[in-house]
Design a protein around this motif. Structure first.
Motif, PDB file in Angstrom:
ATOM      1  N   ASP A  92      -2.701   2.909  -3.739  1.00 14.23           N
ATOM      2  CA  ASP A  92      -2.455   3.790  -2.601  1.00 14.23           C
ATOM      3  C   ASP A  92      -2.147   2.927  -1.375  1.00 14.23           C
ATOM      4  O   ASP A  92      -3.030   2.251  -0.852  1.00 14.23           O
ATOM      5  CB  ASP A  92      -3.675   4.680  -2.343  1.00 14.23           C
ATOM      6  CG  ASP A  92      -3.407   5.772  -1.319  1.00 14.23           C
ATOM      7  OD1 ASP A  92      -2.517   5.587  -0.462  1.00 14.23           O
ATOM      8  OD2 ASP A  92      -4.098   6.810  -1.373  1.00 14.23           O
ATOM      9  N   ASP A  93      -0.902   2.956  -0.938  1.00  9.02           N
ATOM     10  CA  ASP A  93      -0.453   2.099   0.163  1.00  9.02           C
ATOM     11  C   ASP A  93      -1.172   2.367   1.479  1.00  9.02           C
ATOM     12  O   ASP A  93      -1.175   1.516   2.363  1.00  9.02           O
ATOM     13  CB  ASP A  93       1.061   2.257   0.388  1.00  9.02           C
ATOM     14  CG  ASP A  93       1.864   1.670  -0.752  1.00  9.02           C
ATOM     15  OD1 ASP A  93       1.310   0.879  -1.535  1.00  9.02           O
ATOM     16  OD2 ASP A  93       3.064   2.001  -0.852  1.00  9.02           O
ATOM     17  N   ARG A  94      -1.807   3.521   1.620  1.00  9.31           N
ATOM     18  CA  ARG A  94      -2.514   3.823   2.869  1.00  9.31           C
ATOM     19  C   ARG A  94      -3.664   2.861   3.126  1.00  9.31           C
ATOM     20  O   ARG A  94      -4.088   2.697   4.265  1.00  9.31           O
ATOM     21  CB  ARG A  94      -3.063   5.249   2.860  1.00  9.31           C
ATOM     22  CG  ARG A  94      -2.005   6.326   2.913  1.00  9.31           C
ATOM     23  CD  ARG A  94      -2.640   7.687   2.856  1.00  9.31           C
ATOM     24  NE  ARG A  94      -3.389   7.816   1.594  1.00  9.31           N
ATOM     25  CZ  ARG A  94      -4.300   8.763   1.361  1.00  9.31           C
ATOM     26  NH1 ARG A  94      -4.591   9.648   2.281  1.00  9.31           N
ATOM     27  NH2 ARG A  94      -4.905   8.824   0.192  1.00  9.31           N
TER      28      ARG A  94
ATOM     29  N   SER B 180      -1.790  -5.248   2.694  1.00 10.60           N
ATOM     30  CA  SER B 180      -0.606  -5.558   3.515  1.00 10.60           C
ATOM     31  C   SER B 180      -0.625  -4.825   4.852  1.00 10.60           C
ATOM     32  O   SER B 180       0.013  -5.262   5.814  1.00 10.60           O
ATOM     33  CB  SER B 180       0.675  -5.226   2.752  1.00 10.60           C
ATOM     34  OG  SER B 180       0.744  -3.834   2.488  1.00 10.60           O
ATOM     35  N   ASN B 181      -1.377  -3.735   4.939  1.00 13.29           N
ATOM     36  CA  ASN B 181      -1.489  -3.016   6.208  1.00 13.29           C
ATOM     37  C   ASN B 181      -2.141  -3.873   7.285  1.00 13.29           C
ATOM     38  O   ASN B 181      -1.883  -3.682   8.474  1.00 13.29           O
ATOM     39  CB  ASN B 181      -2.292  -1.724   6.034  1.00 13.29           C
ATOM     40  CG  ASN B 181      -1.547  -0.712   5.198  1.00 13.29           C
ATOM     41  OD1 ASN B 181      -0.328  -0.713   5.124  1.00 13.29           O
ATOM     42  ND2 ASN B 181      -2.287   0.163   4.548  1.00 13.29           N
TER      43      ASN B 181
ATOM     44  N   TYR C 261     -11.106  -5.457  -3.754  1.00 13.39           N
ATOM     45  CA  TYR C 261     -11.378  -4.111  -4.262  1.00 13.39           C
ATOM     46  C   TYR C 261     -10.778  -3.065  -3.314  1.00 13.39           C
ATOM     47  O   TYR C 261     -11.463  -2.578  -2.417  1.00 13.39           O
ATOM     48  CB  TYR C 261     -12.884  -3.859  -4.376  1.00 13.39           C
ATOM     49  CG  TYR C 261     -13.634  -4.874  -5.204  1.00 13.39           C
ATOM     50  CD1 TYR C 261     -13.395  -4.991  -6.569  1.00 13.39           C
ATOM     51  CD2 TYR C 261     -14.589  -5.705  -4.625  1.00 13.39           C
ATOM     52  CE1 TYR C 261     -14.090  -5.913  -7.332  1.00 13.39           C
ATOM     53  CE2 TYR C 261     -15.291  -6.626  -5.379  1.00 13.39           C
ATOM     54  CZ  TYR C 261     -15.035  -6.730  -6.723  1.00 13.39           C
ATOM     55  OH  TYR C 261     -15.720  -7.640  -7.480  1.00 13.39           O
ATOM     56  N   PRO C 262      -9.512  -2.694  -3.485  1.00 12.49           N
ATOM     57  CA  PRO C 262      -8.920  -1.673  -2.610  1.00 12.49           C
ATOM     58  C   PRO C 262      -9.638  -0.323  -2.779  1.00 12.49           C
ATOM     59  O   PRO C 262     -10.143  -0.024  -3.860  1.00 12.49           O
ATOM     60  CB  PRO C 262      -7.476  -1.558  -3.099  1.00 12.49           C
ATOM     61  CG  PRO C 262      -7.252  -2.712  -4.002  1.00 12.49           C
ATOM     62  CD  PRO C 262      -8.580  -3.178  -4.490  1.00 12.49           C
TER      63      PRO C 262
ATOM     64  N   GLN D 254      -2.422   2.384   8.410  1.00 10.78           N
ATOM     65  CA  GLN D 254      -2.227   1.094   9.075  1.00 10.78           C
ATOM     66  C   GLN D 254      -3.400   0.149   8.838  1.00 10.78           C
ATOM     67  O   GLN D 254      -3.456  -0.915   9.438  1.00 10.78           O
ATOM     68  CB  GLN D 254      -2.032   1.303  10.581  1.00 10.78           C
ATOM     69  CG  GLN D 254      -0.799   2.094  10.922  1.00 10.78           C
ATOM     70  CD  GLN D 254      -0.605   2.259  12.425  1.00 10.78           C
ATOM     71  OE1 GLN D 254      -1.241   1.608  13.223  1.00 10.78           O
ATOM     72  NE2 GLN D 254       0.304   3.143  12.792  1.00 10.78           N
ATOM     73  N   CYS D 255      -4.325   0.526   7.963  1.00  8.44           N
ATOM     74  CA  CYS D 255      -5.531  -0.273   7.753  1.00  8.44           C
ATOM     75  C   CYS D 255      -5.718  -0.619   6.275  1.00  8.44           C
ATOM     76  O   CYS D 255      -5.289   0.122   5.401  1.00  8.44           O
ATOM     77  CB  CYS D 255      -6.760   0.494   8.242  1.00  8.44           C
ATOM     78  SG  CYS D 255      -6.694   0.968   9.971  1.00  8.44           S
TER      79      CYS D 255
END
Length: 189
Positions: free
Chosen positions: A42-44, A48-49, A36-37, A64-65
């Motif tokens: 949203d890549d932030r 993958s971070n 559950y992002p 980065q998190c």
């Protein structure tokens, strides 16, 4: 005459290699999945971070998190090492800052992260794996941002799991009954 010196050099070199251990982070840039992002797409906050090798900004909004949505009573994040490795230890870097423009602060993040478990498995099913770490110290004392846990096991998936179950935690521990995984970097050696 030179042969014994060459043999001695080879012997010393072999001993040095035998007793020294160099660990390589086998999780770096490997596939990661988050159940559950926080904000879908949203890549932030993307999973993958957590394997990107960047850990200079442990704030939640630093990009980065991997941060999960905190509206669920359980959540999972896993890293696929892409093959089975002999694992010695796992180092986890957790976020130490709040999300800008959000109602939840660092203390909310800490509370929601409590109870986190780390497993190593050959599948994405944590029940098929080995429990390497379980945060069962339910106090209000802040946890360090970096956790290293020794886990001598073979496996392909490193699985972070957190859940809230009724009547398991001390009174007043988490009045919202939902969880979070706020993980900035996973290193597997």
């Amino acid at each position: 005459m030179y042969l014994p010196l060459d043999m001695l050099s080879m012997f010393v070199l072999m001993v040095v290699f035998a007793i020294s251990r160099a660990y390589v982070n086998v999780a770096l840039n490997k596939p990661a999945y988050q159940q559950y992002p926080l904000i879908q797409g949203d890549d932030r906050y993307d999973a993958s971070n957590a394997v990107g090798g960047r850990k200079s900004d442990l704030s939640a909004d630093g990009g980065q998190c991997a941060i999960s949505d905190l509206t669920y009573t359980n959540t999972t994040l896993w890293v696929n090492l892409t093959s089975i490795y002999s694992i010695h230890h796992i180092t986890s870097y957790f976020t130490m800052g709040s999300v800008a423009g959000s109602w939840f602060s660092l203390s909310h993040i800490e509370d929601k992260n409590r109870g986190l478990s780390v497993y190593v498995s050959n599948t994405t099913d944590r029940s098929q794996g080995t429990l390497c770490y379980n945060d069962n110290n339910f106090t209000r004392i802040m946890r360090e941002s970096v956790l290293t846990t020794k886990c001598l096991v073979h496996g392909q998936y490193v699985i972070y799991y957190n859940e809230r179950r009724p009547d398991v935690y001390p009174e007043g521990f988490d009045h919202f009954n939902n969880v979070l995984i706020a993980l900035c970097e996973v290193e597997v050696y």
